[in-house]
Design a protein around this motif. Structure first.
Motif, short mmCIF file in Angstrom:
data_model
loop_
_atom_site.label_atom_id
_atom_site.label_comp_id
_atom_site.label_asym_id
_atom_site.label_seq_id
_atom_site.Cartn_x
_atom_site.Cartn_y
_atom_site.Cartn_z
N GLN A 106 0.84 -1.19 0.00
CA GLN A 106 0.00 0.00 0.00
C GLN A 106 0.88 1.24 0.00
O GLN A 106 1.45 1.62 1.03
CB GLN A 106 -0.91 0.00 1.24
N SER A 107 0.99 1.87 -1.17
CA SER A 107 1.91 3.00 -1.28
C SER A 107 1.51 4.17 -0.38
O SER A 107 2.37 4.95 0.05
CB SER A 107 1.96 3.47 -2.74
N ASN A 108 0.23 4.28 -0.07
CA ASN A 108 -0.23 5.40 0.76
C ASN A 108 -0.17 5.10 2.25
O ASN A 108 -0.14 6.01 3.07
CB ASN A 108 -1.65 5.79 0.37
N PHE A 109 -0.17 3.81 2.63
CA PHE A 109 -0.20 3.43 4.04
C PHE A 109 1.22 3.09 4.50
O PHE A 109 1.56 1.94 4.76
CB PHE A 109 -1.15 2.26 4.26
N THR A 110 2.03 4.12 4.59
CA THR A 110 3.45 3.92 4.91
C THR A 110 3.84 4.44 6.29
O THR A 110 4.93 4.14 6.77
CB THR A 110 4.31 4.64 3.86
N LYS A 111 2.96 5.19 6.94
CA LYS A 111 3.29 5.76 8.24
C LYS A 111 2.99 4.75 9.35
O LYS A 111 1.91 4.14 9.37
CB LYS A 111 2.50 7.04 8.48
N THR A 146 -0.68 3.48 8.38
CA THR A 146 -1.76 4.40 8.02
C THR A 146 -1.26 5.40 6.98
O THR A 146 -0.05 5.56 6.78
CB THR A 146 -2.27 5.15 9.26
N ASP A 147 -2.22 6.06 6.35
CA ASP A 147 -1.85 7.14 5.42
C ASP A 147 -1.72 8.48 6.15
O ASP A 147 -1.34 9.49 5.57
CB ASP A 147 -2.85 7.25 4.28
N TYR A 152 -7.90 7.34 12.49
CA TYR A 152 -7.14 7.08 11.27
C TYR A 152 -7.60 5.74 10.69
O TYR A 152 -7.92 4.80 11.43
CB TYR A 152 -5.64 6.98 11.57
#
Length: 332
Positions: A261-266, A294-295, A312
């Motif tokens: 998931q490129s957006n869920f990196t945090k 999470t994003d 989130y």
């Protein structure tokens, strides 16, 4: 006259009638049942051969003061749970809210929590703690007596989005899609979510799988997770096989991998233990220190009721995507 006064003085010492004192409340049995959110657990101390899910202790075995916490600790010892087990206690099957650990319980006398098999105390333990439990019972059915409770069921039909599918609890050879679960298999509090989890457990379906519950086959009324289900009444959804409720599973999808998931990196780290997902499947159940991804976008989403909370969207290690409260998490 003097003899009359003498007789009166023997009654209370002052010429009147001595009041009759109330007998002190003595010890009694406390009946209990144990559950996870997915259904009933067998007791390590069964008392009936045809219902190994109910047990009892003597109230004098519970250490003073008689609080909910003390009662739980003693039952943990009897049932071979670790003392650190996460657990909520309900004083009755009908209760919708758990008892606080510090609450004092009337465990002596002829009334109070767990006074009979019909109205036992209920303990709901975490699924992970149930898996760590030591099971050592060797009590055989021949050593126990039977009892004759009234058997009550919730009848249901099983579907996925493509149509009906066979039930693993089918009892009618001519109708393989009709299943049933005993009402006493369902974990309090009696809500649509508890009912849904029990059916999914009986059907061998992951509690994370998305599904909808309907009051009837026609699907006119969708049951919301927080809806109360009156299982102790004579009229509840699925009360008869002629009027079953319906459970519809979403078609299976490949699990989400956080690394994909490129957006869920945090990295999001949970700070407290929470059972939110036990009552609303769109939220995560969490453990302190558990790591999610999470994003980082702050949202407001409803939980059980229409109240909205800052949260989130996050993915756990199993690939489930759901919500986590902002105030109970921090970025890693």
């Amino acid at each position: 006259m003097s003899s009359s006064k003498a007789g009166s003085s023997l009654l209370d010492g002052s010429g009147g009638i001595q009041p009759i004192s109330e007998p002190k409340a003595g010890p009694r049995y406390i009946y209990y049942r144990i559950y996870t959110k997915q259904g009933a657990l067998e007791s390590n101390n069964p008392i009936y051969s045809n219902d190994r899910f109910i047990s009892r202790i003597v109230s004098r075995s519970v250490a003073p003061p008689h609080t909910a916490a003390c009662l739980k600790k003693h039952i943990f010892r009897i049932e071979k749970f670790e003392l650190s087990t996460k657990c909520t206690l309900y004083s009755s099957l009908s209760d919708q809210a758990p008892v606080e650990d510090s609450a004092r319980l009337a465990l002596r006398g002829i009334s109070g929590p767990g006074v009979s098999e019909i109205d036992p105390v209920v303990l709901v333990v975490d699924v992970s703690d149930a898996k760590k439990r030591s099971k050592v019972t060797s009590v055989e059915a021949k050593d126990l007596v039977e009892w004759s409770p009234t058997r009550r069921y919730v009848y249901y039909r099983v579907y996925d989005e493509a149509g009906e599918i066979s039930s693993k609890t089918a009892f009618d050879d001519t109708d393989s899609c009709l299943g049933r679960v005993g009402t006493l298999c369902i974990s309090p509090p009696y809500t649509a979510l508890s009912l849904k989890y029990c059916i999914m457990g009986a059907e061998g379906v992951s509690p994370d799988r998305v599904c909808n519950l309907f009051e009837d086959e026609g699907g006119e009324n969708t049951m919301k997770d927080g809806d109360t289900v009156a299982l102790l009444s004579d009229n509840y959804p699925g009360v008869s096989k002629e009027e079953p409720l319906a459970i519809v599973y979403a078609l299976q999808k490949d699990p989400v991998n956080p690394s994909e998931q490129s957006n869920f990196t945090k990295k999001l780290i949970v700070t407290v233990y929470g059972t939110w997902g036990d009552y609303d499947h769109t939220w995560h159940t969490t453990k302190a220190g558990e790591i999610f991804h999470t994003d980082g976008i702050l949202l407001k989403k409803p939980y059980v009721t229409d109240s909205e909370f800052a949260c989130y969207a996050a993915i756990n290690s199993s690939g489930k995507k759901a919500f986590i409260h902002q105030v109970y998490s921090s970025f890693g």
